[in-house]
Every structure is written in structure tokens, then in C-alpha cells.
Write a protein that holds these residues in place. Structure first.
Motif, mmCIF file in Angstrom:
data_model
loop_
_atom_site.group_PDB
_atom_site.id
_atom_site.type_symbol
_atom_site.label_atom_id
_atom_site.label_comp_id
_atom_site.label_asym_id
_atom_site.label_seq_id
_atom_site.Cartn_x
_atom_site.Cartn_y
_atom_site.Cartn_z
ATOM 1 N N THR A 166 5.534 97.333 61.873
ATOM 2 C CA THR A 166 5.736 96.970 63.274
ATOM 3 C C THR A 166 6.303 98.160 64.042
ATOM 4 O OG1 THR A 166 7.874 96.095 62.633
ATOM 5 C CG2 THR A 166 6.099 94.497 62.924
ATOM 6 N N GLY A 167 5.817 98.279 65.263
ATOM 7 C CA GLY A 167 6.235 99.424 66.055
ATOM 8 C C GLY A 167 7.379 99.097 66.985
ATOM 9 N N GLU A 168 7.899 100.157 67.647
ATOM 10 C CA GLU A 168 8.939 99.987 68.657
ATOM 11 C C GLU A 168 8.388 100.570 69.948
ATOM 12 O OE1 GLU A 168 12.065 102.414 67.019
ATOM 13 O OE2 GLU A 168 11.525 101.652 65.047
ATOM 14 N N ALA A 169 8.704 99.883 71.044
ATOM 15 C CA ALA A 169 8.251 100.372 72.347
ATOM 16 C C ALA A 169 8.700 101.816 72.512
ATOM 17 C CB ALA A 169 8.844 99.520 73.454
ATOM 18 N N PHE A 170 7.797 102.671 72.961
ATOM 19 C CA PHE A 170 8.132 104.103 73.006
ATOM 20 C C PHE A 170 7.638 104.771 74.281
ATOM 21 C CE2 PHE A 170 7.129 108.560 71.605
ATOM 22 C CZ PHE A 170 8.427 108.955 71.402
ATOM 23 N N GLY A 171 6.313 104.712 74.504
ATOM 24 C CA GLY A 171 5.775 105.416 75.667
ATOM 25 C C GLY A 171 4.477 104.760 76.112
ATOM 26 N N PRO A 172 3.726 105.476 76.967
ATOM 27 C CA PRO A 172 2.465 104.916 77.452
ATOM 28 C C PRO A 172 1.402 104.897 76.349
ATOM 29 C CG PRO A 172 2.715 107.186 78.181
ATOM 30 C CD PRO A 172 3.991 106.817 77.489
ATOM 31 N N THR A 173 0.390 104.069 76.536
ATOM 32 C CA THR A 173 -0.762 104.113 75.638
ATOM 33 C C THR A 173 -1.552 105.368 75.980
ATOM 34 O OG1 THR A 173 -2.103 102.871 77.191
ATOM 35 C CG2 THR A 173 -0.902 101.606 75.541
ATOM 36 N N TYR A 174 -2.487 105.737 75.100
ATOM 37 C CA TYR A 174 -3.368 106.862 75.450
ATOM 38 C C TYR A 174 -4.778 106.579 74.950
ATOM 39 C CZ TYR A 174 -1.857 108.544 70.774
ATOM 40 O OH TYR A 174 -1.543 108.650 69.453
ATOM 41 N N THR A 175 -5.748 107.226 75.622
ATOM 42 C CA THR A 175 -7.156 106.911 75.341
ATOM 43 C C THR A 175 -8.055 108.117 75.636
ATOM 44 O OG1 THR A 175 -8.924 105.336 75.843
ATOM 45 C CG2 THR A 175 -7.459 105.941 77.672
ATOM 46 N N THR A 176 -9.351 107.864 75.758
ATOM 47 C CA THR A 176 -10.313 108.944 75.974
ATOM 48 C C THR A 176 -9.851 109.895 77.088
ATOM 49 O OG1 THR A 176 -12.033 107.345 75.450
ATOM 50 C CG2 THR A 176 -12.752 109.442 76.392
ATOM 51 N N GLY A 177 -9.903 111.203 76.791
ATOM 52 C CA GLY A 177 -9.545 112.198 77.793
ATOM 53 C C GLY A 177 -8.092 112.600 77.790
ATOM 54 N N ASP A 178 -7.281 111.928 77.014
ATOM 55 C CA ASP A 178 -5.842 112.271 76.992
ATOM 56 C C ASP A 178 -5.547 113.316 75.918
ATOM 57 O OD1 ASP A 178 -5.024 110.622 79.052
ATOM 58 O OD2 ASP A 178 -4.776 108.880 77.725
ATOM 59 N N THR A 179 -4.573 114.169 76.229
ATOM 60 C CA THR A 179 -4.067 115.115 75.234
ATOM 61 C C THR A 179 -2.665 114.653 74.847
ATOM 62 O OG1 THR A 179 -5.317 116.925 76.208
ATOM 63 C CG2 THR A 179 -3.457 117.521 74.799
ATOM 64 N N VAL A 180 -2.465 114.494 73.546
ATOM 65 C CA VAL A 180 -1.177 113.993 73.073
ATOM 66 C C VAL A 180 -0.611 114.991 72.079
ATOM 67 C CG1 VAL A 180 -0.010 112.063 71.933
ATOM 68 C CG2 VAL A 180 -1.985 111.636 73.397
ATOM 69 N N GLY A 181 0.699 115.221 72.154
ATOM 70 C CA GLY A 181 1.322 116.202 71.270
ATOM 71 C C GLY A 181 2.417 115.591 70.416
ATOM 72 N N GLY A 182 2.584 116.165 69.237
ATOM 73 C CA GLY A 182 3.667 115.737 68.349
ATOM 74 C C GLY A 182 4.478 116.947 67.950
ATOM 75 N N GLY A 183 5.795 116.818 67.974
ATOM 76 C CA GLY A 183 6.627 117.975 67.652
ATOM 77 C C GLY A 183 7.853 117.598 66.845
ATOM 78 N N ILE A 184 8.441 118.611 66.229
ATOM 79 C CA ILE A 184 9.699 118.431 65.512
ATOM 80 C C ILE A 184 10.698 119.404 66.113
ATOM 81 C CG2 ILE A 184 10.846 118.388 63.276
ATOM 82 C CD1 ILE A 184 8.065 118.382 61.958
ATOM 83 N N ASP A 185 11.833 118.877 66.535
ATOM 84 C CA ASP A 185 12.924 119.715 67.028
ATOM 85 C C ASP A 185 13.917 119.844 65.874
ATOM 86 O OD1 ASP A 185 15.289 120.680 68.114
ATOM 87 O OD2 ASP A 185 14.908 119.747 70.064
ATOM 88 N N TYR A 186 13.916 121.013 65.243
ATOM 89 C CA TYR A 186 14.738 121.164 64.039
ATOM 90 C C TYR A 186 16.221 121.261 64.348
ATOM 91 C CZ TYR A 186 10.455 121.826 61.357
ATOM 92 O OH TYR A 186 9.249 121.634 60.759
ATOM 93 N N ALA A 187 16.551 121.756 65.515
ATOM 94 C CA ALA A 187 17.972 121.887 65.852
ATOM 95 C C ALA A 187 18.607 120.510 66.017
ATOM 96 C CB ALA A 187 18.138 122.706 67.122
ATOM 97 N N SER A 188 17.903 119.593 66.718
ATOM 98 C CA SER A 188 18.485 118.268 66.930
ATOM 99 C C SER A 188 18.002 117.282 65.868
ATOM 100 C CB SER A 188 18.122 117.757 68.324
ATOM 101 O OG SER A 188 16.721 117.591 68.416
ATOM 102 N N GLN A 189 17.126 117.741 64.981
ATOM 103 C CA GLN A 189 16.557 116.885 63.933
ATOM 104 C C GLN A 189 15.912 115.637 64.542
ATOM 105 O OE1 GLN A 189 16.599 117.291 60.184
ATOM 106 N NE2 GLN A 189 16.587 119.340 61.048
ATOM 107 N N GLU A 190 14.951 115.892 65.438
ATOM 108 C CA GLU A 190 14.246 114.798 66.107
ATOM 109 C C GLU A 190 12.747 115.070 66.122
ATOM 110 O OE1 GLU A 190 17.347 113.309 69.561
ATOM 111 O OE2 GLU A 190 16.459 115.292 69.732
ATOM 112 N N PHE A 191 11.969 113.971 66.140
ATOM 113 C CA PHE A 191 10.554 114.080 66.470
ATOM 114 C C PHE A 191 10.438 113.886 67.973
ATOM 115 C CE2 PHE A 191 10.091 112.162 62.113
ATOM 116 C CZ PHE A 191 9.424 113.227 61.526
ATOM 117 N N PHE A 192 9.467 114.584 68.587
ATOM 118 C CA PHE A 192 9.200 114.295 69.999
ATOM 119 C C PHE A 192 7.703 114.254 70.222
ATOM 120 C CE2 PHE A 192 7.940 118.539 71.473
ATOM 121 C CZ PHE A 192 8.535 119.380 70.542
ATOM 122 N N PHE A 193 7.306 113.510 71.250
ATOM 123 C CA PHE A 193 5.886 113.370 71.546
ATOM 124 C C PHE A 193 5.647 113.600 73.032
ATOM 125 C CE2 PHE A 193 6.581 111.061 67.628
ATOM 126 C CZ PHE A 193 5.512 111.478 66.844
#
Lengths: 243, 475
Positions: B161-188
């Protein structure tokens, strides 16, 4: 969403609290780590040279270059010019300072209206300090008022400065800080920083930032570990965790 | 081998009262760490390369071998995937990992996907997974994985099960995934805008991962070959600025820098610099007040300042004979043991000076006479061999052992002599006086940063003084 997120964050914090068995590092282990650090003498010398150059110790920088072989990052002659400007402001010779800055690089004041205003303001303060009331008024009207019209915060500064004239005993009035020596020093360091920036040099030496970074890094590590600290920067003594 | 010094000059009487410790200290010659400094000079080239991203490899393409081959097709350039099946259940997801895990000795890692076609249901996902991830499940559905899903905009981290996070995305969208090592977080991110971040509670190597899960879904991946839509450099800069601001807020005693520079100059015997510095700090308006503690320490580190300065000058000018003669006169105890580290370094330096001026024959003769005795001693072996290697090259200054001919080598030998003299001070409190205060503080700073980093699984940037000093001069 937000409530749920808060809840989740809360959970994480609780988890952290529970797992807060901090790692303990003994003095012996710590000293071993300290000794394993590879520090280059050249880097230390560069750090010291950077301090001497940025703070404007031209003689010392020159001697240091000879005694340690460390190359200064900028031409030492530029320090002499910069310090001459700084000294002129510190001694209240603002007109002289403005001339010197323009000799050095006319772009500095052209591109930095705030600095130029502050220098002119300092000039006005010096006139008032020496009781040259008429001259002060004339200067304020001719040189400073037009700038105040362009910029609201300049105008406020100007009004504050002119207020010095209103008080019979300026040394005991609400704006007396303007007459304080520290205001000269503030203006002087502003010019100093602007000249350094114009020479594409950082305006502050790196040493104090590294010292701040040390305190910060210790605070950060405190959250996760218990280890020997340095609490007094001037003695650099390692303190046992319990102390 | 000569025995340990029996007696020292009269001013050293105090040490002899306590023979036990004095012998112990002598056996572990405190000057010995200067040998490691020479070895450090030798690694200078290797170190510079290490500075460059630490030699870590980055993902460049998708892994075609272990992706869920039955459900998706990876394009020939290995940079896009297409779901060719009709999805029937939760165990036929088309997943592809990058060919390498995300590098972690840096501030952040980031990659992007572009949704070419959202297919029948738009069940695209981007995230991070570990090596043994079940390649038929959406990233985030299984433990030790996380994923931002396009169909509901939710974040999944280790559960179905997921947790509410951000907008949906679909055809034509560019989505990014990152890791911030200093704060030890994932970001999108979505279309260049920051979406959100979540704590990274997964340890170890993480693979950038994409997933498609409905007919005709097609996604391409950008591992940095193309320009990112999101300004990841800007993100890094603002993360750095945030940290710098936090550091800037720390308060330290006023003028502490002046005191430390002063003790540094005293420690290394830069007497002329010190005099110029002292004169200047006294004549500034207002005079710079240096904290009391430093003044107390001054007596200690000003020990034999003038002698130390003289010897440094001699060593730095290459006049080793004069340096040795002065040591013999002023500090016979230092040169009494002719196989001590200081003697070794000075004799090596004399050999180096012969090479410098091209007097090779004299160098060889001197080497036979004075350096041969060090050859059998394991602690010197490697250095002396490297030293002799200078003879092999027609242009020794450009050779791999050229560092011996650099100014820093003379400085290092001068430092060793300085340290040896400091250790004859009967009033010295302990061996920690081998280092200047400034050096001790920088060591402490380095270890604190390293320790914190090691508690984050060695992730994030390392602190290197060399880096700090050379990076920002560009600005």
C-alpha cells in the motif's frame, strides 16, 4: 496527506529514539583515527597564507612566502592598495578612500551603489563629527539627497544621519552609534570586501569557517556517537567524553 | 647501531630523572611520522585521481540480463523499456534496473525517466531497489525498495500500500528519482519541479529502477547522458548553501583565527613572519586582542624559536652540512644517534641536493658513505630506495620520484628538525605538542566528518582540506 505524513515522521523519530544507543568511541580509538588523518603541510601553509592575505597582512604574507615557500593566491601589491583604502576609512579620511578605490578599479563603486552610499554617508558623519555643520548640510543636499530619492532605504539612512545635527550633544542621542568608531570599521570592512570581490577573491578567510565547521561537525556527530571533544579552540585540548 | 643517547645537555636534566619514560619515548621516535609524510608525497598523483569522484562508476544503461524479460522489451540502446504483455496480476510487472548501483561518495545521485506512452493503464513507476529485487514486482511493493508510482502519485516503500506523495504522471511527463546522501533521503521530481522527499531507511547499494505494467507502456531512461529537466546542480547548491548557512551561524570566540595563526607560526619557527604578524596586529585600529590562553601557550611554543628558524632556513636553502653542524653544536642529543629519523632525513636530503645540482658522482659517493647504513633498516627501506631511484632518470624532476626535488620535501625535512628540537624542550607537556594547534583542530574536524559519514554507510562527500582550499579559490 499531511496528517498521515506527520504521523509517519513521528514514528520515525520514535524509532530513532528507541535505537539511540550511541556508539561510544574511546580516547585511544579516537587518537588512532586522529593520527591516521593525512594532512599535507602545504595545505596548512596555504590556509595560513589565505588568512594573511585576506586579512591584509602584507608584510607577514611576504615573509611567510620566503620562510615557507608558500605562494600567495594574489599579487601581494594589491593587498597594500586594499589596506591603504581600509586604513583611510578607519581613520575617517573617506574622501581619500573613495579616490583610492577609484584609482584601483572605478568599477567597484560604479557597480556597487550601496557601498558608494555608505562611503558618502560616512563622509557626512565625519563632517558632523568635526562640527562642520554648513559643509555637512551642503554635502547632504547635493550628494546624498539625490541618492535617497532613488532608494527608500538610502533615504532612511540619510534621515538618520542628518538627525545627528539636531542634537546638541550628539554623543548622547538615539543615533549616536553612527559616531562610534565601530561604524567606521563596519564601513571599512565593507569596502575591503568589495575590493576583494573585485579581485575575484573570497571576502572572508577560510580559517574561521573551518573552525565553525569543526564545532558544527562535532555537534552533528554528537547525535550519533560519544567521543572525545575539543571544546576550547584556543587550546585544542582533547576532552574525554565524560568531562 | 648506536645506543640511545645516555645523557643530554644540561638543560635536559629533567628528562633523565625519569629514565623509564624517556627511553620509551625515544624508542617510538616521535619524529617517525615524518616518514609517512614522505610516503604521502609519493601518493600525490594517485590522490588527485581519487579526488575525482573517487573512481566510482555510475549507471549508464539498463541491465538487460536480469530484467523481467518475459514482460518487457528493452530497446537496443538499453535506455528504454516497453511492456508488451497484457498484465494479469501483481507478479508480472516489467522491471528493469540500471547496470550499476548509484554512486554514493557524492552529495546526491539523480536520474530521470520520460514516459513515452502510458499504455493501457499508466502503471509506470520510478524508484530504487537492491540487488536481489524480485524483478516482477513494482519497486516499493517489496521490502528494501521504494517507488513513486504514476497511476496514483503515491510513494511505496516496502509495502503493497502506498502513501499519498505527489501528483500522478503519464504520457509526456519527465519524472526524476534522486538520493540525497547528506540528509539520507530519497527525493522525486516531475517535469523539473521538486515533488517531495522521504527518509531513506535502506542501507547499502541501490539500483535506479523503472517499471512498466500495462500494455504498450513505454519509458525511456536518462542516466545523465542528456541534460536533466530538473536542475539537480541547483538542488545540490541549495543543499550546500543550507549547510554553509548552518555552519556560518556557529559562533566562535572573536579573533580566534589570529591566535591560531600565531601559535602556528611559533610552532614551526616562522620567526620573521611571526614578527611581522605581531607588529601588524598591534598597530591595527583597534588592536586585535588575542585570547589569553594563547599567550600562556606562547612561552611553550616560543621555545628556541630563533634556533629553529635558523635551522629551517638552512634546510630550506639546501645547506644540509651547515644544518647538521648547527645541530651538533646546539642539540648534540638529536644527532647523537646517527640512525635516528632526523639524521636519516637530513642525510637523504643531502643526497637529494647533490642530485638537484647534477653532482651525481658526488651523490653516489656520499650515498655509499652515509646512506648505506640505513639500507637494512625496514622503516627507511622504501624511502631510501625511492631516493636512490633519482639517479636512474635523466630528468629526475619529471620522474615518479620527482617529489623529492620539490620545495615541499625541504619543508618536510625542516619540519622534522623543528619537531626534534621542540621535543628537547624540558617543559613540554606531552607529545601532542608535535602538532600545531591548528593541525590538531583540522585533524579533529576530519575525523568527525569521516565518522559521521561512516555511520551513514560511508555515503556522501568526504571532507578533505585540500579540496576545501582548492575548490573555492575559483569562485
Amino acid at each position: 496527506m499531511s496528517l498521515f505524513r506527520i504521523f509517519i515522521n513521528q514514528l520515525d523519530e520514535d524509532d530513532l529514539e528507541m535505537a539511540s544507543s550511541k556508539k561510544v568511541i574511546t580516547r585511544e580509538e579516537w587518537e588512532k583515527k586522529l593520527n591516521a588523518v593525512k594532512l599535507r603541510k602545504e595545505d596548512m601553509n596555504t590556509l595560513v597564507m589565505n588568512f594573511l592575505v585576506t586579512e591584509g597582512f602584507v608584510e607577514a604574507a611576504d615573509k611567510f612566502q620566503r620562510e615557507s615557500g608558500t605562494k600567495p593566491e594574489i599579487d601581494l601589491s594589491t593587498i597594500t592598495d586594499r589596506m591603504a583604502v581600509k586604513k583611510a576609512v578607519q581613520n575617517g579620511h573617506v574622501e581619500d578612500a573613495i579616490e583610492k578605490v577609484n584609482d584601483l578599479n572605478p568599477e567597484i563603486l560604479d557597480t556597487n551603489p550601496e557601498l558608494f552610499f555608505h562611503l558618502q554617508q560616512q563622509r557626512l558623519i565625519e563632517l558632523i563629527r568635526h562640527g562642520k555643520i554648513e559643509e555637512a548640510l551642503e554635502f547632504a543636499q547635493e550628494e546624498l539627497a539625490p541618492r535617497g530619492e532613488e532608494n527608500q532605504s538610502f533615504l532612511q539612512e540619510l534621515e538618520k544621519t542628518v538627525a545627528l545635527l539636531v542634537f546638541e550633544d550628539a554623543s548622547n542621542c538615539p543615533v549616536k552609534d553612527l559616531l562610534d568608531i565601530s561604524h567606521r570599521l563596519k564601513t571599512a570592512s565593507e569596502v575591503n570586501a568589495a575590493i576583494l570581490t573585485s579581485q575575484s577573491h573570497e571576502k572572508d578567510p577560510k580559517l574561521p569557517s573551518l573552525l565553525k565547521m569543526l564545532i558544527w561537525a562535532q555537534n552533528q556527530l554528537d547525535e550519533k556517537a560519544v567521543y572525545p571533544h575539543i571544546n576550547d579552540l584556543s587550546t585544542a585540548q582533547l576532552q574525554d567524553p565524560s568531562e | 647501531m648506536t645506543s640511545l643517547p645516555m645523557t643530554a645537555s644540561s638543560d635536559n636534566g629533567r628528562r633523565n630523572e625519569n629514565d623509564e619514560t624517556s627511553v620509551a619515548v625515544n624508542r617510538r621516535d616521535p619524529i617517525v611520522h615524518f616518514l609517512d609524510k614522505i610516503r604521502l608525497s609519493a601518493t600525490k598523483l594517485g590522490d588527485a585521481m581519487e579526488d575525482d569522484n573517487e573512481g566510482e562508476e555510475s549507471p549508464t544503461e539498463l541491465n538487460t540480463i536480469n530484467s523481467a524479460g518475459g514482460f518487457l522489451i528493452v530497446s537496443p540502446d538499453k535506455l528504454s523499456v516497453k511492456y508488451t504483455n497484457t498484465n494479469l496480476h501483481g507478479y508480472d510487472v516489467g522491471v528493469a534496473q540500471a547496470n550499476k548501483p548509484a554512486p554514493f561518495k557524492c552529495l546526491t545521485y539523480y536520474f530521470e525517466i520520460f514516459v513515452k506512452d502510458a499504455g493501457a493503464k499508466g502503471k509506470v513507476a520510478i524508484g530504487f531497489t537492491k540487488e536481489g529485487f524480485i524483478m516482477r514486482r513494482q519497486p516499493g511493493w517489496e521490502v528494501n525498495s521504494c517507488g513513486y508510482h504514476g497511476d496514483d502519485g503515491n510513494i511505496y516503500r516496502g509495502k503493497g500500500t502506498g502513501e499519498a506523495f505527489g501528483p500522478t504522471y503519464t504520457t509526456g511527463d519527465t519524472v526524476g528519482g534522486g538520493i540525497d546522501y547528506a540528509s539520507q533521503e530519497f527525493f522525486f521530481t516531475k517535469n523539473g519541479a521538486f515533488v517531495g522527499k522521504i527518509p531513506k531507511d535502506i542501507k547499502g547499494h541501490l539500483f535506479p529502477t523503472v517499471a512498466v505494467h500495462s500494455q504498450n507502456e513505454e519509458v525511456s531512461v536518462n542516466f545523465g547522458k542528456e541534460k536533466f529537466v530538473f536542475d539537480v546542480k541547483g538542488y545540490e547548491t541549495s543543499a550546500r548553501n543550507k549547510q554553509e548557512m548552518a555552519i556560518e551561524k556557529v559562533s566562535i570566540p572573536p579573533n580566534i583565527g589570529y591566535g591560531l595563526v600565531k601559535t602556528y607560526l611559533l610552532h614551526y619557527g616562522y620567526e620573521e613572519t611571526l614578527n611581522a604578524f605581531n607588529l601588524a596586529t598591534k598597530t591595527t585600529v583597534p588592536p586585535i586582542l588575542i585570547a589569553q590562553e594563547n599567550v600562556v601557550d606562547e612561552d611553550d611554543s616560543s621555545y628556541d624559536l630563533h634556533q629553529r628558524k635558523t635551522l629551517r632556513k638552512l634546510v630550506r636553502s639546501g645547506d644540509i652540512d651547515a644544518a647538521l653542524a648547527n645541530l651538533q653544536d646546539w642539540y648534540p642529543q638529536i644527532v647523537q644517534d646517527d640512525t635516528s629519523v632526523v639524521c636519516f632525513l637530513l642525510h637523504c636530503q643531502k643526497f637529494i641536493e647533490f642530485v638537484r645540482v647534477g653532482k651525481l658522482a658526488e651523490g653516489v659517493e656520499f650515498g655509499r658513505l652515509e646512506l648505506a647504513k640505513f639500507v637494512g633498516l625496514t622503516e627507511f627501506q622504501d624511502i631510501i630506495e625511492d631516493c636512490f631511484a633519482l639517479l636512474v632518470y635523466s630528468k629526475p624532476e619529471e620522474s615518479p620520484v620527482g617529489y623529492f626535488l620539490e620545495d615541499s620535501q625541504r619543508e618536510l625535512v625542516a619540519d622534522a628538525v623543528n619537531a626534534a628540537i621542540l621535543s628537547t624542550n624540558p617543559d613540554k607537556k606531552d607529545v601532542s605538542h608535535l602538532h600545531s594547534h591548528l593541525e590538531i583542530l583540522l585533524r579533529q574536524l576530519t575525523v568527525c566528518c569521516l565518522e559521521r559519514r561512516s555511520m551513514n554507510g560511508d555515503q556522501g562527500e568526504t571532507f578533505r582540506l585540500h579540496h576545501v582550499l582548492n575548490n573555492s579559490t575559483r569562485r
